[in-house]
Design a protein around this motif. Sequence first.
Motif, mmCIF file in Angstrom:
data_model
loop_
_atom_site.group_PDB
_atom_site.id
_atom_site.type_symbol
_atom_site.label_atom_id
_atom_site.label_comp_id
_atom_site.label_asym_id
_atom_site.label_seq_id
_atom_site.Cartn_x
_atom_site.Cartn_y
_atom_site.Cartn_z
ATOM 1 N N THR A 104 -31.751 41.092 12.125
ATOM 2 C CA THR A 104 -31.576 40.296 10.897
ATOM 3 C C THR A 104 -32.381 40.929 9.760
ATOM 4 O O THR A 104 -33.174 41.837 9.998
ATOM 5 N N ASP A 105 -32.207 40.376 8.567
ATOM 6 C CA ASP A 105 -33.117 40.761 7.486
ATOM 7 C C ASP A 105 -34.450 40.040 7.732
ATOM 8 O O ASP A 105 -34.613 39.351 8.746
ATOM 9 N N ALA A 111 -33.036 33.756 7.863
ATOM 10 C CA ALA A 111 -32.628 35.161 7.967
ATOM 11 C C ALA A 111 -31.118 35.290 8.153
ATOM 12 O O ALA A 111 -30.463 34.388 8.666
ATOM 13 N N ARG A 112 -30.598 36.427 7.715
ATOM 14 C CA ARG A 112 -29.175 36.715 7.899
ATOM 15 C C ARG A 112 -29.001 37.790 8.959
ATOM 16 O O ARG A 112 -29.762 38.767 8.993
ATOM 17 N N ILE A 113 -27.982 37.634 9.770
ATOM 18 C CA ILE A 113 -27.709 38.637 10.802
ATOM 19 C C ILE A 113 -27.102 39.873 10.154
ATOM 20 O O ILE A 113 -26.169 39.783 9.359
ATOM 21 N N LEU A 114 -27.670 41.042 10.487
ATOM 22 C CA LEU A 114 -27.152 42.287 9.923
ATOM 23 C C LEU A 114 -26.297 43.030 10.939
ATOM 24 O O LEU A 114 -25.302 43.648 10.613
ATOM 25 N N GLY A 138 -33.445 35.856 15.765
ATOM 26 C CA GLY A 138 -33.162 37.285 15.759
ATOM 27 C C GLY A 138 -34.463 38.039 15.598
ATOM 28 O O GLY A 138 -35.547 37.484 15.817
ATOM 29 N N ASP A 140 -36.299 41.298 13.071
ATOM 30 C CA ASP A 140 -36.068 42.198 11.931
ATOM 31 C C ASP A 140 -36.410 43.631 12.327
ATOM 32 O O ASP A 140 -36.798 43.892 13.467
ATOM 33 N N THR A 146 -37.336 36.301 13.781
ATOM 34 C CA THR A 146 -36.818 35.560 12.611
ATOM 35 C C THR A 146 -35.969 34.395 13.113
ATOM 36 O O THR A 146 -35.527 34.400 14.265
ATOM 37 N N LEU A 148 -32.628 31.608 11.814
ATOM 38 C CA LEU A 148 -31.439 31.690 10.954
ATOM 39 C C LEU A 148 -31.188 30.446 10.113
ATOM 40 O O LEU A 148 -30.108 30.305 9.560
ATOM 41 N N THR A 156 -25.275 32.130 15.597
ATOM 42 C CA THR A 156 -25.465 33.081 16.699
ATOM 43 C C THR A 156 -24.195 33.149 17.536
ATOM 44 O O THR A 156 -23.718 34.238 17.886
ATOM 45 N N ARG A 214 -22.919 29.321 7.640
ATOM 46 C CA ARG A 214 -22.819 30.763 7.907
ATOM 47 C C ARG A 214 -21.946 31.059 9.115
ATOM 48 O O ARG A 214 -21.338 32.119 9.212
#
Length: 411
Positions: A104-105, A111-114, A138, A140, A146, A148, A156, A214
């Motif tokens: 994630t970021d 946090a956002r999943i990358l 997640g 980083d 992190t 979400l 997830t 999300r």
Amino acid sequence: MALIVQKFGGTSVGSVERIEQVAAKVKKFRDKGDDIVVVVSAMSGETNRLIDLAKQISEQPVARELDVMVSTGEQVTIALLAMALIKIGVPAVSYTGSQVRILTDSAHTKARILQIDSQHIHKELKAGRVVVVAGFQGVDEDGNITTLGRGGSDTTGVALAAALKADECQIYTDVDGVYTTDPRVVAKAQRLDKITFEEMLEMASLGSKVLQIRAVEFAGKYSVPLRVLHSFQEGPGTLITLDEEESMEQPIISGIAFNRDEAKLTIRGVPDTPGVAFKILGPISAANVEVDMIVQNVAHDNTTDFTFTVHRNDYHNALQVLESIARDMGAREVIGDVDIAKVSIVGVGMRSHAGVASRMFEALAKENINIQMISTSEIKVSVVIEEKYLELAVRALHTAFELDAPAGKGE
Ligand code: ADP
Ligand code: ASP
Ligand code: MG
């Protein structure tokens, strides 16, 4: 043979007995020959309990440390579910977000999943195991844990389904699908067989917490077939679909969403010059406060009143910023109100029907409910009202748009 991602929410894993029931359910699918990845939330109430603990130390706990702590809730349930599966003869293995490597970021607590590394999971599935993954968490790039955002296990589940190219993502919860509105508030709410991604996205963003927003975004973006089902009752649930044609036959309004999490701020008597909106909202946004609805009025004396809403958590922060702006701009006063709620009607059918908003206003007028703010888009109309009228408003609108279940069919 299909690959299915199944996500079970907090109440569905709220006790050891329930976790054993979930294990039995997963076994049934696996006995049919499907590959199963399970995502679980923390036991119901656990995330709140952990947040409360942190708040006993500090009103605003350091976000990194908060994530280290709240992520433990899901670590407990993955291990318990894996144990329960193994006990009934199903080979299973648990994975935390960082073990999978759900990258994630670094925006702790939201946090956002990358990226998701699917390698370990594929290997485990190939070895015949059910993989139980911790939702909501997640890691980083630097290895920090992190999370979400509240309700993030849904995300997830959907993100894993997208990464694994699963045949379906099933969200199991304590209701048997997506309803016309929260069935806990309106007993006559009806389950929808289908809802479009676009409508579900609006419903989620306007306050229907049955799916995290999300999760719906991911499902739409990666075309993940998504279904909401009851954990322990059989039934078709609700399919979230790309197919708008079918839903055009449904009523104009698919659902009613509401949100008690906002607060309203008004700055009155601002000299009305070009750039007013920027001068007010610039510092608000610089303070990391997101603004939702905005209304600006021009008064007679060349001043304007400017009203906007923010998340209730940001209220005190926004109020402080606004008071300092008011001093700088020579505004008359700042007024804040947390006792508000937002009610929204949502439906793609609105595009092809006129008069939807006025029907909404009429229904609220009949109940003597004053509308404080209005905002519209192609497929929704939202109003801000006094919070104490929220349930009355939702019920009145549910009836006015003919969404009530026929007698005897409601919950
Ligand atoms: P979980 O813990 O399984 O993630 P949530 O509490 O997050 O469950 O979401 C399920 C709840 O969402 C339901 O119990 C219901 O009260 C609420 N909800 C709100 N709006 C809706 C809706 N339109 N349809 C169904 N449930 C809704
Ligand atoms: N346990 C987290 C929460 O309560 C995530 C989730 O349940 O989806 O918000
Ligand atoms: Mg949830």
